[in-house]
Design an enzyme around this catalytic site. Structure first.
Site, PDB file in Angstrom:
ATOM      1  N   ARG A 138       0.833  -1.189   0.000  1.00 13.13           N
ATOM      2  CA  ARG A 138       0.000   0.000   0.000  1.00 13.13           C
ATOM      3  C   ARG A 138       0.876   1.251   0.000  1.00 13.13           C
ATOM      4  NH1 ARG A 138      -2.363  -3.581   3.751  1.00 13.13           N
ATOM      5  NH2 ARG A 138      -4.481  -4.264   3.188  1.00 13.13           N
ATOM      6  N   LYS A 163      -1.952  -2.252   7.350  1.00 11.82           N
ATOM      7  CA  LYS A 163      -3.351  -1.972   7.676  1.00 11.82           C
ATOM      8  C   LYS A 163      -3.848  -2.979   8.704  1.00 11.82           C
ATOM      9  CE  LYS A 163      -7.796  -1.037   5.478  1.00 11.82           C
ATOM     10  NZ  LYS A 163      -8.542  -0.985   4.192  1.00 11.82           N
ATOM     11  N   HIS A 229      -3.017   3.142  -6.177  1.00 10.96           N
ATOM     12  CA  HIS A 229      -3.655   1.888  -5.763  1.00 10.96           C
ATOM     13  C   HIS A 229      -3.916   0.971  -6.959  1.00 10.96           C
ATOM     14  CE1 HIS A 229      -4.895   0.091  -2.048  1.00 10.96           C
ATOM     15  NE2 HIS A 229      -6.043  -0.310  -2.553  1.00 10.96           N
ATOM     16  N   ARG A 232      -1.246  -1.601  -7.181  1.00 11.69           N
ATOM     17  CA  ARG A 232      -1.457  -2.714  -6.242  1.00 11.69           C
ATOM     18  C   ARG A 232      -2.486  -3.695  -6.812  1.00 11.69           C
ATOM     19  NH1 ARG A 232      -1.724  -4.401  -0.661  1.00 11.69           N
ATOM     20  NH2 ARG A 232      -3.850  -4.801   0.049  1.00 11.69           N
ATOM     21  N   HIS A 255      -4.681  -8.899   3.287  1.00 10.32           N
ATOM     22  CA  HIS A 255      -6.130  -8.862   3.483  1.00 10.32           C
ATOM     23  C   HIS A 255      -6.507  -9.676   4.716  1.00 10.32           C
ATOM     24  CE1 HIS A 255      -7.013  -7.968  -1.040  1.00 10.32           C
ATOM     25  NE2 HIS A 255      -6.681  -6.896  -0.364  1.00 10.32           N
ATOM     26  N   TYR A 264     -10.256 -10.312  -7.290  1.00  8.53           N
ATOM     27  CA  TYR A 264      -9.248 -10.364  -8.344  1.00  8.53           C
ATOM     28  C   TYR A 264      -9.511 -11.493  -9.330  1.00  8.53           C
ATOM     29  CZ  TYR A 264      -6.961  -6.841  -5.604  1.00  8.53           C
ATOM     30  OH  TYR A 264      -6.702  -5.667  -4.928  1.00  8.53           O
TER      31      TYR A 264
END
Length: 294
Positions: A138, A163, A229, A232, A255, A264
């Protein structure tokens, strides 16, 4: 700012720290509350009413023309302050700012990624973009990356407190490692891999965003749909295209839920092209035939 407001900010900061919120979230929440306290400077923060909060949110949206994301952040900050510091119910965010509908993000092709990287002449900027794509990190994670996080022996990079305040490892490309070494010789960073203008401080996320947008424009890819982003998203989609299993992609991206990673699958053109349409394999029907009743 009144002593009551300063005390409220201090208390909110303590609760955010106890909850192990990320430094970025803590900074954003306190910033939004500070604006609110200044706006209603003649009222103690503990005496705010729902009408006062609605008035402030309306001021952000209509008078200042703030974005939906900005207004939602303000509402979430207020909600945290009310629920955890004042111990009072607060439901305005869920009423005014419902969760937006889920949309598939834009993805760059492998050729577009190559065009972008090849067009960047500044070695620092090129290294940043190469790392963004080859690691899937990120924006905030790249900005706060330290030299000690690069593990060339095991060809991996440690993402510290990403995150959700989670540590993880992501992959390190051999070609990118060579670029990193060339960059290190020229720039000689001390602590953070990408130093900012202030000594001892990392390069700001805003500066990284800016250099990526400038690079996209120079490469002829300046569409508004492409952002930091996007790179990514492209990393993850290309991993799926190349046969990487979803659980591995999930861990590399950091995640918390596999459901987030599953999008994805929808973004992978190669995977879609390998799907056989059930109509084309119906019994007694040859694929590609176009028989019509007469």
């Amino acid at each position: 700012m009144s002593p009551q407001a300063l005390a409220a900010l201090e208390k909110t900061s303590e609760y955010l720290s106890i909850g192990q919120y990320s430094p970025l979230t803590i900074r954003n929440y306190l910033s939004e509350l500070r604006y609110l306290f200044v706006y209603h400077g003649n009222v103690s923060p503990g005496d705010f009413t729902e009408d006062m909060l609605l008035q402030y949110l309306l001021y952000l949206a209509k008078t200042l023309g703030c974005s939906r994301a900005k207004c939602r952040m303000a509402a979430q900050s207020i909600s945290f302050y009310f629920r955890h510091v004042l111990r009072r119910p607060y439901v305005i965010p869920s009423l005014i700012y419902p969760r937006p509908s889920s949309k598939l993000p834009a993805v760059m092709s492998a050729q577009q990624i190559k065009t972008l990287i090849d067009s960047i002449k500044n070695i620092k900027h090129r290294t940043i973009v190469m790392l963004l794509y080859s690691t899937g990190m990120r924006l905030s994670e790249i900005a706060h990356l330290k030299i000690t996080d690069i593990d060339s022996h095991n060809m991996r990079i440690k993402v510290v407190q990403g995150k959700g305040s989670k540590d993880r490892f992501t992959i390190l490309s051999q070609a990118v490692l060579l670029e990193l070494r060339a960059y290190y010789i020229i720039y000689k960073p001390k602590e953070y891999l990408f130093n900012g203008t202030r000594k001892g401080c990392p390069m700001s996320m805003r500066n990284i965003q800016h250099l990526v947008q400038i690079s996209l424009a120079k490469a002829g890819l300046g569409s508004k749909q492409f952002t930091v982003h996007t790179i990514r998203h492209s990393f993850a989609t290309h991993l799926v295209d190349n046969g990487t299993d979803l659980h591995t992609v999930k861990e590399l991206l950091g995640h918390s839920a596999l459901q987030t990673t599953m999008r994805y699958l929808h973004l992978s053109p190669q995977r879609r092209q390998q799907i056989t349409n059930p109509y084309d394999v119906l019994p007694g029907r040859e694929a590609g035939s176009n028989k019509r009743g007469k």
